[in-house]
Motif scaffolding. Structure first.
Motif, PDB file in Angstrom:
ATOM      1  N   MET A 109      36.069  25.859  35.293  1.00 18.09           N
ATOM      2  CA  MET A 109      35.436  26.512  36.437  1.00 18.09           C
ATOM      3  C   MET A 109      33.913  26.338  36.399  1.00 18.09           C
ATOM      4  SD  MET A 109      35.631  30.564  37.554  1.00 18.09           S
ATOM      5  CE  MET A 109      37.204  30.723  36.783  1.00 18.09           C
ATOM      6  N   SER A 121      33.176  22.778  37.377  1.00 14.18           N
ATOM      7  CA  SER A 121      33.436  22.611  38.799  1.00 14.18           C
ATOM      8  C   SER A 121      32.331  23.222  39.662  1.00 14.18           C
ATOM      9  CB  SER A 121      34.786  23.253  39.134  1.00 14.18           C
ATOM     10  OG  SER A 121      35.049  23.176  40.506  1.00 14.18           O
ATOM     11  N   TYR A 138      32.521  32.356  43.948  1.00 15.12           N
ATOM     12  CA  TYR A 138      33.179  31.198  43.364  1.00 15.12           C
ATOM     13  C   TYR A 138      34.190  31.633  42.301  1.00 15.12           C
ATOM     14  CZ  TYR A 138      33.577  26.408  41.694  1.00 15.12           C
ATOM     15  OH  TYR A 138      34.057  25.173  41.356  1.00 15.12           O
ATOM     16  N   ASN A 180      38.247  31.284  42.481  1.00 11.15           N
ATOM     17  CA  ASN A 180      38.946  30.552  41.422  1.00 11.15           C
ATOM     18  C   ASN A 180      40.014  31.411  40.759  1.00 11.15           C
ATOM     19  OD1 ASN A 180      38.392  27.728  40.566  1.00 11.15           O
ATOM     20  ND2 ASN A 180      36.296  28.400  40.896  1.00 11.15           N
ATOM     21  N   ARG A 223      41.340  26.207  47.599  1.00 11.41           N
ATOM     22  CA  ARG A 223      40.000  26.350  47.006  1.00 11.41           C
ATOM     23  C   ARG A 223      38.955  25.594  47.820  1.00 11.41           C
ATOM     24  NH1 ARG A 223      42.431  25.459  41.850  1.00 11.41           N
ATOM     25  NH2 ARG A 223      41.462  23.424  41.864  1.00 11.41           N
TER      26      ARG A 223
END
Length: 156
Positions: free
Chosen positions: A60, A63, A87, A91, A133
């Motif tokens: 994560m 990303s 975010y 996630n 996502r």
């Protein structure tokens, strides 16, 4: 092809590349933690869900930085924390899909091999979560600035 669609396809392609990098890191870490790949003794043997969550928390971070810096650099942060909180929430919500697949595979079907774990969580589960996502990140984290004009819509 219109500029609008070129931009969209470019965003999706870059998002896919960043997601692949984060996924490979998560995949390798998950298998190291759960199955002992490359390290011998697994730190979290028989603890598939904690291993998956921990590995994906590392993914994560990768990303987020890839998306912020390369996929959506033209969409500056609208939140004080750069969108990090939204975010993480997105996630974690999306992680329910692969974790659910992993849970079903292990606890309902009784499959606990590395192949079964990876097909359920890193195959089926991630495919289910990818599209959600992308749309949620774009809508809630990497939004277009309020003062910018809407993107032009061209007809072919």
């Amino acid at each position: 092809m219109s500029d609008h669609w070129r931009r969209r396809i470019g965003e999706v392609a870059r998002f896919f590349v960043v997601a692949q990098a984060a996924t490979w890191v998560s995949f390798l870490l998950f298998n190291m933690l759960l199955h002992g790949w490359f390290v011998g003794d697994a730190l979290l043997r028989d603890r598939a869900i904690p291993a998956y969550v921990l590995a994906n928390m590392v993914g994560m971070v990768i990303s987020y930085h890839g998306a912020r810096g390369w996929v959506f650099p033209h969409r500056p942060p609208q939140q004080a924390d750069g969108g990090w909180t939204a975010y993480v929430i997105i996630n974690l919500a999306a992680m329910i899909l692969p974790v659910g697949c992993l849970y079903l595979s292990r606890n309902v079907l009784g499959l606990d091999s590395a192949l079964a774990d990876n097909l359920s969580a890193n195959g089926v589960g991630l495919i289910l979560a990818f599209g959600a996502r992308f749309l949620l990140f774009k809508r809630f984290v990497f939004r277009r600035p309020l003062e910018s004009a809407p993107e032009p819509v061209t007809t072919p």
